[in-house]
Write an enzyme that holds these catalytic residues in place. Structure first.
Site, PDB file in Angstrom:
ATOM      1  CB  SER A 133      -0.709  -0.031   1.123  1.00 34.42           C
ATOM      2  OG  SER A 133      -2.110   0.887   1.095  1.00 34.42           O
ATOM      3  N   PRO A 134       0.163   2.311  -0.578  1.00 33.24           N
ATOM      4  CG  PRO A 134      -0.611   3.753  -2.222  1.00 33.24           C
ATOM      5  CD  PRO A 134      -0.874   2.534  -1.390  1.00 33.24           C
ATOM      6  CD  GLN A 190      -1.888   7.389  -3.339  1.00 33.03           C
ATOM      7  OE1 GLN A 190      -1.093   8.058  -2.525  1.00 33.03           O
ATOM      8  NE2 GLN A 190      -2.868   6.420  -2.949  1.00 33.03           N
ATOM      9  CE1 TYR A 242      -2.961  14.754   2.256  1.00 33.63           C
ATOM     10  CE2 TYR A 242      -3.551  12.454   1.665  1.00 33.63           C
ATOM     11  CZ  TYR A 242      -3.123  13.435   2.595  1.00 33.63           C
ATOM     12  OH  TYR A 242      -2.265  12.927   3.536  1.00 33.63           O
ATOM     13  NE  ARG A 278      -5.565   4.230  -1.042  1.00 32.64           N
ATOM     14  CZ  ARG A 278      -4.682   3.995  -0.256  1.00 32.64           C
ATOM     15  NH1 ARG A 278      -4.325   4.828   0.650  1.00 32.64           N
ATOM     16  NH2 ARG A 278      -4.579   2.525  -0.260  1.00 32.64           N
ATOM     17  NE  ARG A 290       0.193   1.384  11.394  1.00 36.65           N
ATOM     18  CZ  ARG A 290      -0.758   2.342  10.845  1.00 36.65           C
ATOM     19  NH1 ARG A 290      -1.834   1.912  10.226  1.00 36.65           N
ATOM     20  NH2 ARG A 290      -1.123   3.556  11.214  1.00 36.65           N
TER      21      ARG A 290
END
Length: 778
Positions: A433-434, A512, A594, A642, A736
């Site tokens: 994942s980013p 991304q 964002y 996303r 993680r």
């Protein structure tokens, strides 16, 4: 309330601990000598019996406003863990229960004429009325005062006249409501209606049957509870219930109508009711479970949906824990604190599982098109308590058949099946994942990024994603963010993609692209997340002039037409550089508050022009950017988007909005939707938990008909396999776990005994493809 059970699985909570008899010798500590129990259900009666048994000198009184034989519902399901706790705490009660328990192992799922059976689950049930009789007898033998047809005195009077008040007065607890300011209950009413009925024969399995009617989807949850009787719960969405006319039928008419709808399951037999009424399930959560010398147990303290059969189980285990705490702690206040500290994590885990199960049934109409065995697997794993690995142990034949239906080659776990997106074939279903690293200089990725992304690519995933790569200096979150606004940055990224393609053949790498919007110009995460820079701040832009943290964050300027055009061109220029840099996939970041996310959410978009208002208008600018980027991005390379599928805040993006957003991007050419949630507004209240965001991905996959990437607290390969087989996602993105173990995917393959082409060890690392010995093996 007790009823239908999701099979006891390898959940995180322990079973109830044993409750030995009183400790020998004198106790130089106070203990409650007068106990009032409000409510004569299983939890209240069992608590009364345990407290009296532990100290025969106690005066224990139970107030129950109904008659001894009055009860709601018919059967009760108890897990082996709960029964073990009862056996240790009071063998007399256990022996009485054991003689009446009905046991079985199978679950039948009947769907579109197919009956799929899974075995090895291990259920135990008995009649609710019989359970009450056993507990009444035990209380009487021990000297507990049982007062039926008696309303308990007001809570304040009880508390003043007793050392302890146990409030076991159910989901509509008057005790809880009398002290609501302290207990702070939060009650959520859900979207289905259900009715509790019974059949005068015993099903030979736990039966889930789906009826697709002209009004909508209905479901039957049924199980035996004695030799000649079964519980039968009929459930459906509120709108289906109304369309079918149930809102206008009385108890007898509803019962007869349900029997007709599920006539095949019932073999033409009738159903019966007992003061049965249609109701909507209510989830009860309390901030505190005790107030002074009053304590809540069972449904008064917490509820969990009947589809995992936990109501009576939780109440009985509450009683066990409460009695144990009162035995072990010197004062009631300490005991009640210990009781809550022990039980709350277990209850919260159960409620998370129950909520997942409840929501699955609420969204049942979106699952029914799945093939029979895959549908059955989806149903069995709905609460996340039962998993792929767990089912392989319980019923290897069923699980192998599900794997075959999914398309797994022999010996290949679901996570190691390929997925094609346009011209890109991902070798497996794992995505790194980013993850923002905040260590770039002037937007240029350096040696850290090469090692970070390169190491994870060597670790075996199908796809490695960059962090959010910003399209302009003003679009950065922090000074440490990477970018693609210069050709020099593009060349630095090319160094990384070349390494991945040359040294980790078969791994894909994606970029991304995003713009920080109102969440920019902040310190590095470890220096103060979302805190403005002490100096050197740059101006911010957003959909509307709303600061992220009022009084803390900078107020952004609302983008005008010139600004909108400039931002769109920044995205397209970055996309051209990304293509030249050799990325295999491009993701447009429209999540987490964002810039583009800020246009989508009604909480952050207050515009009155063509880019604000209803969802169609709020989508306009993100879709313009997507179209412009898609036009620049090579046709054979996939694009994903996303999104935040919920803002976790009132008035924000709804589940229906999320499906519509995903559908719109798919219509414009998005190859998959990366389904995240939240981080849009600071006052969000997420419902964290294991794989807690996957229901949103599931809903979008079904509702929008587009492949999805599931993210959010997915940490085990067992969960990945379960989510894929259940049809809830197409890819799983883990963050993680890949920080903890860059070789997470290779280790997952080794732990499952998989050595196929979807998880090849790099040639220099092959000697490490087996776990090294950790000590003497003799």
């Amino acid at each position: 309330m007790a009823g239908v059970l999701t099979m006891p699985g390898p959940g995180p909570e322990p079973g109830p601990r044993a409750l030995p008899g009183p400790a020998p010798g004198p106790r130089a500590r106070p203990a409650p000598s007068r106990v009032a129990v409000v409510g004569g259900g299983p939890g209240g009666l069992y608590a009364a019996a345990l407290l009296k048994r532990l100290d025969p000198a106690r005066e224990v009184t139970v107030w129950e406003r109904n008659a001894p034989s009055d009860t709601f519902g018919f059967g009760v399901v108890l897990s082996d863990e709960t029964l073990g706790g009862i056996q240790d705490a009071d063998p007399v009660v256990y022996e009485a229960l054991r003689r009446d328990l009905v046991r079985w192992d199978d679950v039948d799922v009947v769907h579109r004429g197919h009956r799929t059976t899974s075995t090895g689950h291990g259920f135990a049930a008995l009649g609710r009325r019989r359970l009450l009789e056993i507990l009444h007898a035990r209380c009487t033998d021990l000297g507990v005062r049982l007062r039926f047809h008696a309303e308990a005195p007001p809570g304040d009077l009880l508390a003043a006249g007793h050392d302890l008040v146990v409030a076991a007065d159910g989901v509509h607890s008057r005790t809880r409501e009398a002290h609501a300011a302290h207990f702070r209950p939060r009650i959520t009413t859900h979207r289905c209606r259900y009715i509790w009925l019974a059949a005068d024969f015993a099903f030979d399995a736990f039966r889930f049957e789906i009826a697709e009617t002209e009004y909508g989807v209905m479901q039957l949850h049924a199980y035996p509870y004695e030799a000649g009787a079964s519980t039968a719960i009929v459930e459906m969405r509120e709108e289906v219930w109304r369309a079918a006319g149930f809102d206008e039928l009385d108890e007898a008419e509803s019962t007869a109508r349900c029997a007709k709808i599920f006539a095949e399951a019932l073999g033409g037999r009738e159903l019966r009711s007992h003061r049965s009424a249609w109701t909507a399930f209510r989830t009860v959560v309390n901030a505190r479970w005790s107030y002074g010398n009053t304590v809540l147990i069972g449904d008064a303290a917490h509820t969990a949906h009947f589809s995992i059969g936990s109501g009576t189980k939780l109440a009985v285990e509450d009683a066990l824990a409460l009695a144990r705490s009162l035995r072990d702690h010197p004062a009631p206040a300490e005991a009640l604190a210990a009781y809550e500290a022990e039980r709350r994590p277990v209850v919260e885990s159960t409620q998370r599982a129950a909520t997942a199960s409840l929501q699955w049934f609420e969204e049942l109409a979106g699952h029914v098109d799945r093939p029979p065995r895959l549908f059955a697997f989806d149903l069995l794993t709905r609460s996340r308590r039962v998993t792929h690995a767990n089912l392989r142990l319980r019923d290897p034949v069923f699980t192998a058949a599900v794997e075959t239906d999914y398309g797994c080659p022999p010996g290949t776990p679901p996570m190691f099946t390929p997925l094609r997106l346009r011209g890109l074939t991902l070798r497996n279903r794992i995505v790194v994942s980013p993850m923002d690293m905040y260590v770039a200089e002037d937007g240029v990725p350096g040696d850290f990024h090469l090692v970070h992304l390169g190491a994870r690519a060597l670790g075996g995933p199908g796809l490695v994603m960059t962090e959010m790569v910003c399209v302009s200096p003003e679009g950065r979150i922090t000074p440490g963010c990477t970018g693609l606004w210069t050709d020099g940055q593009g060349a630095a990224w090319r160094r990384i993609t070349d390494f991945v393609h040359d040294r980790a053949p078969g791994a894909a790498i994606g970029v991304q692209l995003g713009h920080s919007g109102r969440k920019g110009s902040t310190r590095l995460m470890w220096e103060g997340i979302d805190q403005p820079l002490p100096e050197g701040n740059w101006p911010l832009v957003a959909a509307s002039p709303l600061p992220y943290r009022p009084g803390v964050s900078q107020t952004p300027a609302a983008l005008d037409r010139t600004g909108l055009t400039a931002v769109r061109e920044e995205f397209t220029a970055a996309a051209r550089r990304a293509a030249r840099a050799g990325f295999d996939l491009l993701e447009l970041h429209c999540a987490h508050g964002y810039l583009l996310s800020g246009f989508l959410s009604p909480l952050t978009n207050r515009r009155t022009d063509a880019y604000g208002g209803d969802l169609t208008a709020r989508l306009r600018f993100p879709l313009e950017v997507f179209d412009a980027v898609r036009a620049e991005w090579p046709e054979d390379r996939p694009m994903t988007v996303r999104i935040s599928a919920t803002d976790w805040a009132e008035g924000g993006t709804t589940a229906e909005d999320a499906v519509a957003i995903a559908r719109a991007f798919a219509a414009h050419g998005a190859d998959a939707i990366d389904v995240s949630t939240g981080q849009v507004v600071p006052h969000e209240t997420p419902a964290y938990g294991r794989s807690y965001q996957t229901p949103f991905a599931d809903r979008i996959r079904t509702g929008a008909g587009v492949p999805v990437i599931a993210v959010g607290a997915i940490s085990s390969w067992d969960d990945v396999n379960s989510l894929l087989l259940a049809g809830r996602t197409d890819l799983c993105a883990l963050a993680r776990p890949h920080l903890y173990d860059p070789n997470w995917t290779l280790h997952a393959a080794a732990e499952q005994g998989y050595e196929g082409p979807a998880a090849p060890w790099p040639v220099p690392y092959r000697a490490g493809s087996r776990p090294p010995p950790t000590g003497r093996r003799d």
